[in-house]
Design a protein around this motif. Structure first.
Motif, PDB file in Angstrom:
ATOM      1  N   LYS A   4      41.325  45.608  12.001  1.00  0.00           N
ATOM      2  CA  LYS A   4      39.972  45.075  12.010  1.00  0.00           C
ATOM      3  C   LYS A   4      40.004  43.548  12.098  1.00  0.00           C
ATOM      4  CE  LYS A   4      35.598  45.029   9.510  1.00  0.00           C
ATOM      5  NZ  LYS A   4      34.883  45.440   8.277  1.00  0.00           N
ATOM      6  N   PRO A   5      39.444  43.001  13.171  1.00  0.00           N
ATOM      7  CA  PRO A   5      39.495  41.539  13.321  1.00  0.00           C
ATOM      8  C   PRO A   5      38.551  40.834  12.357  1.00  0.00           C
ATOM      9  CG  PRO A   5      38.153  42.492  15.045  1.00  0.00           C
ATOM     10  CD  PRO A   5      38.745  43.650  14.285  1.00  0.00           C
ATOM     11  N   LEU A   6      38.835  39.558  12.134  1.00  0.00           N
ATOM     12  CA  LEU A   6      37.937  38.741  11.325  1.00  0.00           C
ATOM     13  C   LEU A   6      36.656  38.471  12.110  1.00  0.00           C
ATOM     14  CD1 LEU A   6      40.621  36.254  10.016  1.00  0.00           C
ATOM     15  CD2 LEU A   6      39.440  37.975   8.643  1.00  0.00           C
ATOM     16  N   SER A   7      35.579  38.213  11.394  1.00  0.00           N
ATOM     17  CA  SER A   7      34.273  38.072  12.031  1.00  0.00           C
ATOM     18  C   SER A   7      34.113  36.718  12.715  1.00  0.00           C
ATOM     19  CB  SER A   7      33.169  38.233  10.989  1.00  0.00           C
ATOM     20  OG  SER A   7      33.213  37.156  10.062  1.00  0.00           O
ATOM     21  N   ARG A   8      33.131  36.672  13.606  1.00  0.00           N
ATOM     22  CA  ARG A   8      32.798  35.400  14.260  1.00  0.00           C
ATOM     23  C   ARG A   8      32.301  34.379  13.234  1.00  0.00           C
ATOM     24  NH1 ARG A   8      32.909  35.278  19.642  1.00  0.00           N
ATOM     25  NH2 ARG A   8      32.914  37.253  20.804  1.00  0.00           N
ATOM     26  N   GLU A   9      31.622  34.889  12.233  1.00  0.00           N
ATOM     27  CA  GLU A   9      31.152  33.982  11.186  1.00  0.00           C
ATOM     28  C   GLU A   9      32.323  33.298  10.492  1.00  0.00           C
ATOM     29  OE1 GLU A   9      28.331  33.869   7.194  1.00  0.00           O
ATOM     30  OE2 GLU A   9      28.889  35.789   8.072  1.00  0.00           O
ATOM     31  N   PHE A  10      33.420  34.050  10.285  1.00  0.00           N
ATOM     32  CA  PHE A  10      34.600  33.459   9.658  1.00  0.00           C
ATOM     33  C   PHE A  10      35.171  32.353  10.531  1.00  0.00           C
ATOM     34  CE2 PHE A  10      39.202  33.176   9.359  1.00  0.00           C
ATOM     35  CZ  PHE A  10      39.370  32.882   8.024  1.00  0.00           C
ATOM     36  N   TYR A  11      35.280  32.616  11.854  1.00  0.00           N
ATOM     37  CA  TYR A  11      35.828  31.609  12.760  1.00  0.00           C
ATOM     38  C   TYR A  11      34.909  30.385  12.835  1.00  0.00           C
ATOM     39  CZ  TYR A  11      39.498  34.774  14.313  1.00  0.00           C
ATOM     40  OH  TYR A  11      40.602  35.575  14.351  1.00  0.00           O
ATOM     41  N   SER A  12      33.625  30.633  12.810  1.00  0.00           N
ATOM     42  CA  SER A  12      32.684  29.523  12.804  1.00  0.00           C
ATOM     43  C   SER A  12      32.866  28.677  11.543  1.00  0.00           C
ATOM     44  CB  SER A  12      31.253  30.065  12.890  1.00  0.00           C
ATOM     45  OG  SER A  12      30.311  29.022  12.739  1.00  0.00           O
ATOM     46  N   ALA A 205      24.030  35.674   8.693  1.00  0.00           N
ATOM     47  CA  ALA A 205      24.770  34.617   7.979  1.00  0.00           C
ATOM     48  C   ALA A 205      24.631  34.809   6.471  1.00  0.00           C
ATOM     49  CB  ALA A 205      24.246  33.251   8.391  1.00  0.00           C
ATOM     50  N   GLN A 206      25.750  34.652   5.764  1.00  0.00           N
ATOM     51  CA  GLN A 206      25.744  34.833   4.318  1.00  0.00           C
ATOM     52  C   GLN A 206      25.343  33.527   3.633  1.00  0.00           C
ATOM     53  OE1 GLN A 206      29.421  36.533   2.984  1.00  0.00           O
ATOM     54  NE2 GLN A 206      29.428  38.115   4.571  1.00  0.00           N
ATOM     55  N   THR A 207      24.695  33.678   2.498  1.00  0.00           N
ATOM     56  CA  THR A 207      24.128  32.507   1.811  1.00  0.00           C
ATOM     57  C   THR A 207      25.196  31.571   1.264  1.00  0.00           C
ATOM     58  OG1 THR A 207      22.203  33.825   1.173  1.00  0.00           O
ATOM     59  CG2 THR A 207      22.581  31.769  -0.028  1.00  0.00           C
ATOM     60  N   ILE A 208      26.213  32.128   0.585  1.00  0.00           N
ATOM     61  CA  ILE A 208      27.217  31.276  -0.071  1.00  0.00           C
ATOM     62  C   ILE A 208      27.996  30.440   0.935  1.00  0.00           C
ATOM     63  CG2 ILE A 208      29.324  31.283  -1.445  1.00  0.00           C
ATOM     64  CD1 ILE A 208      28.188  33.600  -3.032  1.00  0.00           C
ATOM     65  N   ALA A 210      27.054  29.453   3.801  1.00  0.00           N
ATOM     66  CA  ALA A 210      26.114  28.467   4.346  1.00  0.00           C
ATOM     67  C   ALA A 210      25.901  27.311   3.371  1.00  0.00           C
ATOM     68  CB  ALA A 210      24.782  29.144   4.668  1.00  0.00           C
ATOM     69  N   LEU A 211      25.813  27.632   2.088  1.00  0.00           N
ATOM     70  CA  LEU A 211      25.630  26.586   1.064  1.00  0.00           C
ATOM     71  C   LEU A 211      26.878  25.708   0.943  1.00  0.00           C
ATOM     72  CD1 LEU A 211      23.748  28.556  -1.760  1.00  0.00           C
ATOM     73  CD2 LEU A 211      22.805  26.820  -0.221  1.00  0.00           C
ATOM     74  N   VAL A 212      28.049  26.337   1.064  1.00  0.00           N
ATOM     75  CA  VAL A 212      29.302  25.575   0.988  1.00  0.00           C
ATOM     76  C   VAL A 212      29.392  24.605   2.158  1.00  0.00           C
ATOM     77  CG1 VAL A 212      31.811  25.749   1.086  1.00  0.00           C
ATOM     78  CG2 VAL A 212      30.524  27.361  -0.307  1.00  0.00           C
ATOM     79  N   LYS A 213      29.020  25.061   3.341  1.00  0.00           N
ATOM     80  CA  LYS A 213      29.016  24.200   4.520  1.00  0.00           C
ATOM     81  C   LYS A 213      28.019  23.047   4.355  1.00  0.00           C
ATOM     82  CE  LYS A 213      29.031  26.395   8.533  1.00  0.00           C
ATOM     83  NZ  LYS A 213      28.720  27.452   9.553  1.00  0.00           N
ATOM     84  N   LEU A 214      26.857  23.367   3.817  1.00  0.00           N
ATOM     85  CA  LEU A 214      25.845  22.335   3.595  1.00  0.00           C
ATOM     86  C   LEU A 214      26.335  21.288   2.599  1.00  0.00           C
ATOM     87  CD1 LEU A 214      22.943  21.298   4.058  1.00  0.00           C
ATOM     88  CD2 LEU A 214      22.209  22.776   2.157  1.00  0.00           C
ATOM     89  N   ALA A 215      26.988  21.748   1.518  1.00  0.00           N
ATOM     90  CA  ALA A 215      27.509  20.815   0.506  1.00  0.00           C
ATOM     91  C   ALA A 215      28.553  19.882   1.112  1.00  0.00           C
ATOM     92  CB  ALA A 215      28.113  21.597  -0.659  1.00  0.00           C
ATOM     93  N   ALA A 216      29.434  20.440   1.951  1.00  0.00           N
ATOM     94  CA  ALA A 216      30.465  19.618   2.591  1.00  0.00           C
ATOM     95  C   ALA A 216      29.844  18.607   3.545  1.00  0.00           C
ATOM     96  CB  ALA A 216      31.448  20.517   3.334  1.00  0.00           C
TER      97      ALA A 216
END
Length: 470
Positions: A4-12, A205-208, A210-216
């Protein structure tokens, strides 16, 4: 390998954080190039470092997940080891108590970092992960950079000449800047991996994440901006204030050049109502790290210089006041093998003794922070020269304790000093007392690095002028 490949969201997510890592690496390496290790003294340094650690933790955790998922197990383990080494390094820098350990074991810590980083790079070249072109290239770049840094590190501490040390230091800074290329290779790799992904997932898109990306992003926007601006301002040429210009008129500007061509800028304040037929004490005043340069001006505003230039002080305690200025990238003490201007200072003192009526039994040295370390170093190197020393927020090598038994010393330090660990003064005092000496030591329990206002209220001048060599 997992089916099972990793998701596009993970690569993003990976591409985003690797891009952030590239930008942060460029910002930090750029600051290192323009101001060197002085960036650790910036007010924004600690907050910037916490952001760096946050991004490293998130990025490398995701990277380990990717490597493990694709059965690049050795590379995943090497990534974990290298990350822990980096966290250990920054913990030593950011923690006040651990900083003493860091400074005492600086060489061992540096080679530990070089070793773990090279292990990480080699794991990307010679394991299964090396089958991926851009991972392999990232590993090659990492190994190449670490080998160059290790080589310049060894050369720096094996070289005794100050100008050569400065050149090697500049080269190592630019090499560090090249090190920001490694994350670029990872960005390219994950973009290609994302394009090759055939499975289309419609997972929202998952919330956590997205929040981690926003914080960074927000952290980089604000903390990165503050850090960059402060580093840039620090690198700008010094512009003297009206007070600086007024002080500069009170004392002559000099430029000492030795036979090898090395030079030292300094100022000399004559005693009030100077009488060339009399002998006067000489006070060697060493500035802190914020006054380095070649303008021969900044040291006049660095404590304790303004205090020594005040009319009440000059009236009650007439003396020559010698204020050398240390060039950027060097220090007064040569602590931990760093480039030092100490030999030039001693040669200049001897020249002054030859042309001025200096009482050789009453030569004193004092300084704060970098000047405090310099004060300890000066009396350790030439205890026969100095009648007394007042090192403030400094430290030295305790092995010289026995040499300082007969040197009158009054040391000061703040118990909560985050820049110069209080243990450095405590260790020196303990070593001298163990050898049979009786140095004075004042420690301010609730004070940090800025203790000069406390110190100047003590009877330091009366105590210092009461000391003289037999």
């Amino acid at each position: 390998m997992n089916t099972k490949p990793l998701s596009r969201e993970f690569y993003s997510f990976m591409i985003f954080f690797l891009s952030i890592s590239c930008i942060m690496a460029l910002i930090q390496s750029g600051a290192l190039v323009i101001i060197g290790s002085q960036m650790m003294g910036l007010e924004s340094f600690n907050s910037w470092m916490w952001l760096v650690l946050f991004v490293i933790a998130v990025t490398n955790a995701a990277l380990v997940r990717y490597l493990w998922h694709n059965s690049y197990r050795l590379a995943a383990v090497a990534c974990v080891v290298s990350t822990l080494a980096v966290f250990f390094h920054y913990a030593l820098i950011l923690n006040r108590e651990l900083r003493v350990f860091y400074q005492e074991h600086y060489h061992a810590v540096a080679f530990f970092l070089f070793g773990t980083a090279m292990l990480w790079g080699l794991s990307l070249v010679f394991t299964k992960a090396g089958e991926k072109r851009w991972l392999r290239l990232s590993g090659i770049v990492t190994v190449f950079i670490e080998v160059l840094l290790a080589a310049t590190f060894v050369l720096y501490f094996q070289t005794s000449e100050g100008s050569t040390k400065l050149l090697i230091d500049k080269v190592s800074r630019w090499i560090s800047l090249l090190g920001s290329l490694a994350p670029v290779c990872f960005v390219i790799h994950f973009r290609l991996e994302n394009k090759r992904l055939t499975v289309t997932d419609n997972v929202p898109a998952q919330t956590i994440p997205a929040l981690v990306k926003l914080a960074a992003f927000v952290g980089l926007l604000f903390l990165g901006f503050n850090f960059s601006v402060e580093a840039f301002r620090y690198s700008m040429p010094f512009k003297p204030s009206i007070t600086d210009l007024r002080r500069s008129k009170a004392m002559e500007s000099y430029h000492f050049v030795d036979k090898s061509g090395d030079s030292l800028h300094y100022r000399l304040l004559n005693p009030l109502d100077y009488d060339s037929t009399k002998q006067y004490p000489l006070i060697v005043c060493l500035h802190h790290g914020g006054a380095h340069g070649k303008d021969n001006m900044q040291q006049l505003s660095a404590d304790p210089a303004p205090f020594l230039m005040e009319l009440p002080t000059r009236t009650k305690y007439p003396a020559f006041v010698f204020m050398p200025q240390c060039p950027k990238g060097m220090g007064f003490s040569g602590a931990y093998g760093n480039a030092s201007v100490d030999s030039l200072v001693f040669r200049t003192i001897r020249q002054l003794q030859g042309r001025l009526p200096i009482d050789r039994k009453r030569i004193y040295v004092t300084g704060i922070s970098g000047g405090g370390y310099g004060s300890w170093h000066f009396i350790s190197a030439h205890p026969e020269m100095f009648a007394a020393a007042i090192p403030i927020c400094g430290g030295g090598d305790p092995q010289y304790g026995p040499r300082l038994v007969n040197v009158p010393i009054w040391a000061f330090h703040g118990a909560r000093d985050k820049l110069a660990p209080v243990a450095h003064s405590r260790d020196m005092i303990a070593a001298i007392r163990k050898a049979g000496g009786h140095p004075k030591y004042t420690e301010y329990e609730y004070a940090g690095h800025g203790i000069w206002d406390n110190v100047k209220r003590e009877d330091i001048m009366e105590w210092m002028f009461a000391q003289h060599k037999e």
